[in-house]
Design a protein around this motif. Structure first.
Motif, PDB file in Angstrom:
ATOM      1  N   SER A 176       0.627  -1.251   0.102  1.00  0.00           N
ATOM      2  CA  SER A 176      -0.039  -0.205   0.029  1.00  0.00           C
ATOM      3  C   SER A 176       0.979   1.271   0.106  1.00  0.00           C
ATOM      4  CB  SER A 176      -0.996  -0.077   1.130  1.00  0.00           C
ATOM      5  OG  SER A 176      -1.716  -1.180   1.059  1.00  0.00           O
ATOM      6  N   LEU A 177       1.834   1.325   0.737  1.00  0.00           N
ATOM      7  CA  LEU A 177       2.902   2.251   0.857  1.00  0.00           C
ATOM      8  C   LEU A 177       3.361   2.630  -0.638  1.00  0.00           C
ATOM      9  CD1 LEU A 177       4.507   4.482   2.340  1.00  0.00           C
ATOM     10  CD2 LEU A 177       6.177   2.725   3.017  1.00  0.00           C
ATOM     11  N   VAL A 178       4.028   1.719  -1.154  1.00  0.00           N
ATOM     12  CA  VAL A 178       4.737   1.537  -2.666  1.00  0.00           C
ATOM     13  C   VAL A 178       3.596   2.337  -3.499  1.00  0.00           C
ATOM     14  CG1 VAL A 178       5.327   0.280  -4.612  1.00  0.00           C
ATOM     15  CG2 VAL A 178       6.287  -0.273  -2.181  1.00  0.00           C
ATOM     16  N   VAL A 179       2.402   1.820  -3.532  1.00  0.00           N
ATOM     17  CA  VAL A 179       1.161   2.297  -4.255  1.00  0.00           C
ATOM     18  C   VAL A 179       1.210   3.832  -4.161  1.00  0.00           C
ATOM     19  CG1 VAL A 179      -1.332   2.103  -4.959  1.00  0.00           C
ATOM     20  CG2 VAL A 179       0.338  -0.053  -4.862  1.00  0.00           C
ATOM     21  N   ALA A 180       1.100   4.024  -2.804  1.00  0.00           N
ATOM     22  CA  ALA A 180       0.713   5.535  -2.512  1.00  0.00           C
ATOM     23  C   ALA A 180       1.943   6.305  -3.086  1.00  0.00           C
ATOM     24  CB  ALA A 180       0.607   5.695  -0.997  1.00  0.00           C
ATOM     25  N   ILE A 181       3.216   5.965  -3.029  1.00  0.00           N
ATOM     26  CA  ILE A 181       4.304   6.631  -3.190  1.00  0.00           C
ATOM     27  C   ILE A 181       4.054   6.779  -4.714  1.00  0.00           C
ATOM     28  CG2 ILE A 181       6.844   6.767  -3.560  1.00  0.00           C
ATOM     29  CD1 ILE A 181       6.944   5.320  -0.753  1.00  0.00           C
ATOM     30  N   GLU A 182       3.949   5.724  -5.446  1.00  0.00           N
ATOM     31  CA  GLU A 182       3.791   5.825  -6.952  1.00  0.00           C
ATOM     32  C   GLU A 182       2.849   6.735  -7.323  1.00  0.00           C
ATOM     33  OE1 GLU A 182       5.531   1.560  -8.256  1.00  0.00           O
ATOM     34  OE2 GLU A 182       3.555   1.753  -7.814  1.00  0.00           O
TER      35      GLU A 182
ATOM     36  N   LYS B  81       6.934   3.253 -12.371  1.00  0.00           N
ATOM     37  CA  LYS B  81       8.223   2.950 -13.174  1.00  0.00           C
ATOM     38  C   LYS B  81       9.337   3.189 -12.076  1.00  0.00           C
ATOM     39  CE  LYS B  81       6.584   3.491 -17.723  1.00  0.00           C
ATOM     40  NZ  LYS B  81       6.760   4.364 -19.031  1.00  0.00           N
ATOM     41  N   LEU B  82       8.995   2.873 -10.682  1.00  0.00           N
ATOM     42  CA  LEU B  82      10.176   3.354  -9.728  1.00  0.00           C
ATOM     43  C   LEU B  82      11.086   2.005  -9.566  1.00  0.00           C
ATOM     44  CD1 LEU B  82       8.451   5.587  -7.416  1.00  0.00           C
ATOM     45  CD2 LEU B  82       9.892   6.146  -9.204  1.00  0.00           C
ATOM     46  N   GLY B  83      10.619   0.854  -9.836  1.00  0.00           N
ATOM     47  CA  GLY B  83      11.361  -0.470  -9.752  1.00  0.00           C
ATOM     48  C   GLY B  83      11.638  -0.756  -8.334  1.00  0.00           C
ATOM     49  N   PHE B  84      10.564  -0.703  -7.410  1.00  0.00           N
ATOM     50  CA  PHE B  84      10.375  -1.090  -5.922  1.00  0.00           C
ATOM     51  C   PHE B  84      11.210  -2.534  -5.699  1.00  0.00           C
ATOM     52  CE2 PHE B  84       8.126   2.450  -5.284  1.00  0.00           C
ATOM     53  CZ  PHE B  84       8.459   3.135  -4.162  1.00  0.00           C
ATOM     54  N   ALA B  85      11.066  -3.412  -6.711  1.00  0.00           N
ATOM     55  CA  ALA B  85      11.669  -4.598  -6.629  1.00  0.00           C
ATOM     56  C   ALA B  85      13.151  -4.734  -6.358  1.00  0.00           C
ATOM     57  CB  ALA B  85      11.448  -5.508  -7.865  1.00  0.00           C
ATOM     58  N   GLU B  86      13.847  -3.834  -6.800  1.00  0.00           N
ATOM     59  CA  GLU B  86      15.317  -3.549  -6.664  1.00  0.00           C
ATOM     60  C   GLU B  86      15.571  -3.334  -5.220  1.00  0.00           C
ATOM     61  OE1 GLU B  86      17.278  -0.788  -9.209  1.00  0.00           O
ATOM     62  OE2 GLU B  86      15.824  -1.067 -10.831  1.00  0.00           O
ATOM     63  N   LEU B  87      14.510  -2.490  -4.509  1.00  0.00           N
ATOM     64  CA  LEU B  87      14.755  -2.361  -3.248  1.00  0.00           C
ATOM     65  C   LEU B  87      14.285  -3.247  -2.068  1.00  0.00           C
ATOM     66  CD1 LEU B  87      15.522  -0.011  -0.938  1.00  0.00           C
ATOM     67  CD2 LEU B  87      13.144   0.756  -1.069  1.00  0.00           C
ATOM     68  N   LEU B  88      13.057  -3.939  -2.540  1.00  0.00           N
ATOM     69  CA  LEU B  88      12.632  -4.863  -1.649  1.00  0.00           C
ATOM     70  C   LEU B  88      13.356  -6.252  -1.569  1.00  0.00           C
ATOM     71  CD1 LEU B  88       8.725  -3.443  -2.030  1.00  0.00           C
ATOM     72  CD2 LEU B  88      10.750  -3.097  -0.152  1.00  0.00           C
ATOM     73  N   ILE B  89      13.777  -6.635  -2.791  1.00  0.00           N
ATOM     74  CA  ILE B  89      14.249  -7.939  -3.215  1.00  0.00           C
ATOM     75  C   ILE B  89      16.027  -7.978  -3.268  1.00  0.00           C
ATOM     76  CG2 ILE B  89      14.159 -10.314  -4.442  1.00  0.00           C
ATOM     77  CD1 ILE B  89      11.426  -9.337  -5.280  1.00  0.00           C
ATOM     78  N   ARG B  90      16.529  -8.488  -2.239  1.00  0.00           N
ATOM     79  CA  ARG B  90      18.047  -8.829  -2.412  1.00  0.00           C
ATOM     80  C   ARG B  90      18.489 -10.113  -2.432  1.00  0.00           C
ATOM     81  NH1 ARG B  90      18.560  -4.108   1.901  1.00  0.00           N
ATOM     82  NH2 ARG B  90      17.948  -2.450   0.613  1.00  0.00           N
ATOM     83  N   GLU B  91      19.241 -10.577  -3.540  1.00  0.00           N
ATOM     84  CA  GLU B  91      19.806 -11.703  -3.604  1.00  0.00           C
ATOM     85  C   GLU B  91      18.608 -12.574  -3.356  1.00  0.00           C
ATOM     86  OE1 GLU B  91      22.921 -12.483  -0.703  1.00  0.00           O
ATOM     87  OE2 GLU B  91      23.888 -10.469  -1.266  1.00  0.00           O
TER      88      GLU B  91
ATOM     89  N   PHE C 267      16.231   5.807  -2.079  1.00  0.00           N
ATOM     90  CA  PHE C 267      15.967   4.913  -3.207  1.00  0.00           C
ATOM     91  C   PHE C 267      14.816   5.927  -4.328  1.00  0.00           C
ATOM     92  CE2 PHE C 267      13.087   2.280  -5.557  1.00  0.00           C
ATOM     93  CZ  PHE C 267      13.946   1.245  -6.203  1.00  0.00           C
ATOM     94  N   VAL C 268      13.723   6.205  -3.702  1.00  0.00           N
ATOM     95  CA  VAL C 268      12.779   6.835  -4.327  1.00  0.00           C
ATOM     96  C   VAL C 268      13.206   8.219  -5.181  1.00  0.00           C
ATOM     97  CG1 VAL C 268      10.619   8.167  -4.192  1.00  0.00           C
ATOM     98  CG2 VAL C 268      10.751   6.058  -2.842  1.00  0.00           C
ATOM     99  N   ALA C 269      14.156   9.045  -4.374  1.00  0.00           N
ATOM    100  CA  ALA C 269      14.607  10.424  -4.894  1.00  0.00           C
ATOM    101  C   ALA C 269      15.408   9.856  -5.909  1.00  0.00           C
ATOM    102  CB  ALA C 269      15.303  11.060  -3.803  1.00  0.00           C
ATOM    103  N   GLY C 270      16.354   9.046  -5.811  1.00  0.00           N
ATOM    104  CA  GLY C 270      17.178   8.582  -6.999  1.00  0.00           C
ATOM    105  C   GLY C 270      16.452   8.351  -8.421  1.00  0.00           C
TER     106      GLY C 270
END
Length: 122
Positions: free
Chosen positions: A65-71, A78-88, A103-106
């Motif tokens: 819900s937070l990710v959707v609200a930010i988008e 197109k912010l690619g939250f998977a890069e932040l939320l999934i590692r290895e 992450f979002v600012a970048g």
């Protein structure tokens, strides 16, 4: 904007530049609205060091819900939250607000979505 005419903590002012500080304010405002009615023991202020799971008690659906609200706040999916939320290949166990804001600012700077848009309350 709230029903009484005052600005919601989630309202993003048009033309607000995408800086780490403005993204941080936007995320804190979104989270403040999300957790307003939650019973979060011992936690009253959301800061950069606040952790989504350990401090605020966010579940996986809360993070989605937070990710959707930010988008929605920035008008992009197109912010690619998977890069932040999934590692290895594993979901991260927790995130600090400062890490999320960086992450979002970048991503906003690299995608060209440089102006947040006004949003209402969810």
């Amino acid at each position: 904007m709230k029903e009484d005419g005052s600005e919601s903590s989630r309202d993003v002012l048009p033309g607000d530049s995408v800086s780490l500080e403005s993204v941080h304010r936007t995320i804190v405002g979104i989270l403040a609205d999300m957790v307003r009615d939650w019973d979060v023991p011992g936690h009253t202020e959301i800061t950069g060091a606040t952790r989504l799971v350990d401090d605020l008690g966010c579940s996986s659906i809360d993070i989605i819900s937070l990710v959707v609200a930010i988008e929605e706040a920035y008008g992009t999916r197109k912010l690619g939250f998977a890069e932040l939320l999934i590692r290895e290949g594993q979901y991260v166990s927790d995130l600090e607000i400062a890490e999320l804001a960086r992450f979002v600012a970048g991503k906003l700077q690299t995608t060209g979505a440089l102006s947040p848009r006004p949003i209402g309350r969810i």
